[in-house]
Design an enzyme around this catalytic site. Structure first.
Site, PDB file in Angstrom:
ATOM      1  N   CYS A 188      25.546  60.661  60.562  1.00  0.00           N
ATOM      2  CA  CYS A 188      25.297  60.792  62.003  1.00  0.00           C
ATOM      3  C   CYS A 188      24.007  60.138  62.462  1.00  0.00           C
ATOM      4  O   CYS A 188      23.994  59.384  63.443  1.00  0.00           O
ATOM      5  CB  CYS A 188      25.239  62.272  62.397  1.00  0.00           C
ATOM      6  SG  CYS A 188      26.399  63.349  61.571  1.00  0.00           S
ATOM      7  N   LYS A 193      23.672  56.238  61.811  1.00  0.00           N
ATOM      8  CA  LYS A 193      24.740  55.620  62.611  1.00  0.00           C
ATOM      9  C   LYS A 193      24.357  55.593  64.086  1.00  0.00           C
ATOM     10  O   LYS A 193      24.496  54.569  64.758  1.00  0.00           O
ATOM     11  CB  LYS A 193      26.041  56.389  62.411  1.00  0.00           C
ATOM     12  CG  LYS A 193      27.175  55.975  63.333  1.00  0.00           C
ATOM     13  CD  LYS A 193      28.227  57.055  63.425  1.00  0.00           C
ATOM     14  CE  LYS A 193      27.710  58.269  64.158  1.00  0.00           C
ATOM     15  NZ  LYS A 193      28.724  59.369  64.197  1.00  0.00           N
ATOM     16  N   TYR A 239      37.298  57.665  63.459  1.00  0.00           N
ATOM     17  CA  TYR A 239      36.049  57.509  64.199  1.00  0.00           C
ATOM     18  C   TYR A 239      35.018  56.690  63.438  1.00  0.00           C
ATOM     19  O   TYR A 239      34.257  55.924  64.045  1.00  0.00           O
ATOM     20  CB  TYR A 239      35.489  58.889  64.583  1.00  0.00           C
ATOM     21  CG  TYR A 239      34.884  59.671  63.451  1.00  0.00           C
ATOM     22  CD1 TYR A 239      33.517  59.622  63.197  1.00  0.00           C
ATOM     23  CD2 TYR A 239      35.665  60.487  62.642  1.00  0.00           C
ATOM     24  CE1 TYR A 239      32.952  60.351  62.168  1.00  0.00           C
ATOM     25  CE2 TYR A 239      35.112  61.221  61.613  1.00  0.00           C
ATOM     26  CZ  TYR A 239      33.751  61.153  61.382  1.00  0.00           C
ATOM     27  OH  TYR A 239      33.201  61.871  60.354  1.00  0.00           O
ATOM     28  N   GLU A 260      33.532  53.416  65.185  1.00  0.00           N
ATOM     29  CA  GLU A 260      32.094  53.373  65.478  1.00  0.00           C
ATOM     30  C   GLU A 260      31.436  52.171  64.823  1.00  0.00           C
ATOM     31  O   GLU A 260      30.642  51.460  65.462  1.00  0.00           O
ATOM     32  CB  GLU A 260      31.442  54.674  65.011  1.00  0.00           C
ATOM     33  CG  GLU A 260      31.791  55.860  65.892  1.00  0.00           C
ATOM     34  CD  GLU A 260      31.299  57.178  65.352  1.00  0.00           C
ATOM     35  OE1 GLU A 260      31.222  58.145  66.126  1.00  0.00           O
ATOM     36  OE2 GLU A 260      30.992  57.262  64.133  1.00  0.00           O
ATOM     37  N   HIS A 267      24.348  64.172  92.848  1.00  0.00           N
ATOM     38  CA  HIS A 267      24.730  62.824  93.259  1.00  0.00           C
ATOM     39  C   HIS A 267      23.500  61.914  93.330  1.00  0.00           C
ATOM     40  O   HIS A 267      22.429  62.345  93.743  1.00  0.00           O
ATOM     41  CB  HIS A 267      25.385  62.898  94.644  1.00  0.00           C
ATOM     42  CG  HIS A 267      25.820  61.580  95.188  1.00  0.00           C
ATOM     43  ND1 HIS A 267      26.954  60.935  94.734  1.00  0.00           N
ATOM     44  CD2 HIS A 267      25.264  60.770  96.131  1.00  0.00           C
ATOM     45  CE1 HIS A 267      27.090  59.793  95.399  1.00  0.00           C
ATOM     46  NE2 HIS A 267      26.081  59.674  96.241  1.00  0.00           N
ATOM     47  N   GLU A 271      29.126  64.164  88.102  1.00  0.00           N
ATOM     48  CA  GLU A 271      29.567  64.844  89.311  1.00  0.00           C
ATOM     49  C   GLU A 271      31.072  64.738  89.535  1.00  0.00           C
ATOM     50  O   GLU A 271      31.662  65.567  90.236  1.00  0.00           O
ATOM     51  CB  GLU A 271      28.840  64.272  90.548  1.00  0.00           C
ATOM     52  CG  GLU A 271      29.257  62.870  90.937  1.00  0.00           C
ATOM     53  CD  GLU A 271      28.567  62.400  92.218  1.00  0.00           C
ATOM     54  OE1 GLU A 271      28.762  63.053  93.254  1.00  0.00           O
ATOM     55  OE2 GLU A 271      27.842  61.400  92.146  1.00  0.00           O
TER      56      GLU A 271
END
Length: 445
Positions: free
Chosen positions: A47, A50, A176, A180, A435, A440
């Protein structure tokens, strides 16, 4: 003579570190055994390095879009060798930091691989440890498929040790890790071909999100060969040649085999302790207990949900249960996950497909928005964002919250709190939007 401990932990990865430090905090005497560097897959070869490489490769798009924001940068040169070296330096720092934290906590670190001698005895080099309880937390390792020339390829561990990014690569796999690394290397200027044996990448994720990720990867120049099986690898002048089941060939400087991982059980001599591992993993109950009542397993060796935060929570729950008289169990039913592709994917809860299978298509409704974020508005380029809510009609409860786009993991981490508390679509609607932001859209769908 065997040295006695309240707890012996085999493996100093994320789960092992968590259980050992928490147990010492509750007053237990603890030894942790590790024959490699401290930190495990996540810190050393997973993790953390990477994600650092993801950040480095993402500068390609930032620099490409700079003129639309008024920045004329002139000639830009990449040194992937410097990036890889800096990542390794950071990993070394984290390794030292974890060693210091163990020492300050009072956990004894024994720099040897652990193996069982009998159910209560663990050997570590020339030392013998007598354990009232044992936790197996030695993680997993990459699969190496049984094909001719597999030894000529890299696995994910090897990529972190490369002196620099290759000019071209074939990546075998659609999960993954494969996706990745495909994005990382493409961002660093590498020509990438990804070979996938199925008809899609990222099996198990919401299909609409997967399609968005794949479109973004193709826009980066990543080439896909779907429904293709690897038959062999040979050395050629250009580097490596892979042969596929249709007889075609692809040449590249290197080949990455990203075909999954499996529990790292071989060095443990589990049979001497009577621990069941016939399925190639260590089965445990909800309390992390193996078939031997005083031996426990956490993290990737159980091959359930192989994520760092899950292993950490399993370790802490176990320590609280065993040594603090505070019985706790990890909740595996709702775990957020992310894929750090470019664009990034993150998700919590049920995908549309899983929700339809569980509740019936007519029992759910889907809310979604697809747009180009403001960050890419001036450049008029870059991947699109896709946000999606899966809602149960009868209760209005949000069953799944999914996103592809910038900061997806950061946004879904917060959304996971709401989903875990049983939030409804009306709860999302009542929340005032912040915003302008990407997030949002989840409260304005």
């Amino acid at each position: 003579m065997a040295q006695p401990y309240d707890l012996v932990v085999i493996g100093a990865g994320s789960g092992g570190l968590a259980v050992s430090k928490r147990a010492v905090g509750h007053g237990a005497t603890v030894a942790i055994l590790e024959g490699d560097r401290v930190g495990g897959t996540c810190v050393i070869r997973g993790c953390v390095p990477k994600k650092l490489l993801v950040y480095g490769s993402a500068y390609r798009q930032i620099l490409d879009h700079a003129p639309s924001h008024g920045w004329d940068l002139g000639a830009v040169q990449l040194s992937s060798a410097r990036l890889f070296d800096n990542v390794r330096r950071e990993v070394d720092r984290l390794n030292s930091r974890h060693e210091d934290l163990l020492a300050s906590a009072g956990v004894e670190l024994i720099r040897e691989w652990g193996r069982f001698v009998d159910p209560h005895s663990v050997a570590a080099g020339d030392r013998l440890l007598q354990a009232e309880r044992v936790v197996i937390a030695c993680g997993g390792r990459p699969n190496l498929p049984d094909i001719p020339g597999a030894e000529l390829a890299w696995v994910s561990d090897d990529l972190f040790e490369l002196p620099q990014a290759p000019d071209s690569i074939v990546i075998v796999g659609g999960g993954y890790i494969a996706c990745e690394f495909a994005c990382i290397l493409a961002g660093l200027g590498c020509s990438v071909t990804q070979v996938v044996r199925r008809d899609s990448i990222l099996r198990g994720f919401d299909r609409a999100l997967v399609a968005e990720v794949q479109a973004g990867m193709e826009a980066m120049g990543i080439g896909f060969r779907f429904r293709a099986q690897l038959r062999g690898i040979t050395a050629v002048a250009a580097g490596r040649r892979i042969t596929l089941d249709d007889g075609s060939h692809v040449d590249a400087e290197g080949v990455l085999l990203a075909t999954g991982r499996h529990p790292n059980l071989e060095p443990l001599d589990l049979a001497r302790a009577g621990v069941d591992s016939r399925a190639g993993r260590i089965p445990v109950d909800a309390n992390q207990t193996t078939n031997i009542p005083h031996i426990f397993a956490i993290g990737d060796v159980t091959d359930r949900i192989n994520l760092t935060p899950v292993a950490i929570d399993e370790g802490r729950c176990l320590a609280d249960t065993l040594f603090a008289n505070r019985p706790r169990r990890t909740n595996h039913s709702l775990v957020a996950s992310a894929v750090f592709t470019q664009p990034e994917l993150a998700t919590v809860g049920l995908s549309e497909e899983a929700a339809a299978a569980l509740h019936g298509r007519e029992a759910i409704r889907i809310h979604r928005a697809r747009f180009r974020s403001m960050a890419n508005a001036l450049a008029k380029a870059g991947p699109f964002c896709l946000l999606k809510l899966v809602v149960e009609k009868a209760s209005d409860r949000v069953l799944g919250c999914h996103m592809v786009g910038e900061h997806a993991a950061e946004i879904i981490q917060m959304a996971a709190i709401a989903v875990g508390m049983g939030a409804t679509k009306a709860d999302f609607d009542r929340t005032m939007a912040l915003h302008p932001s990407v997030a949002e859209e989840f409260v304005t769908l």
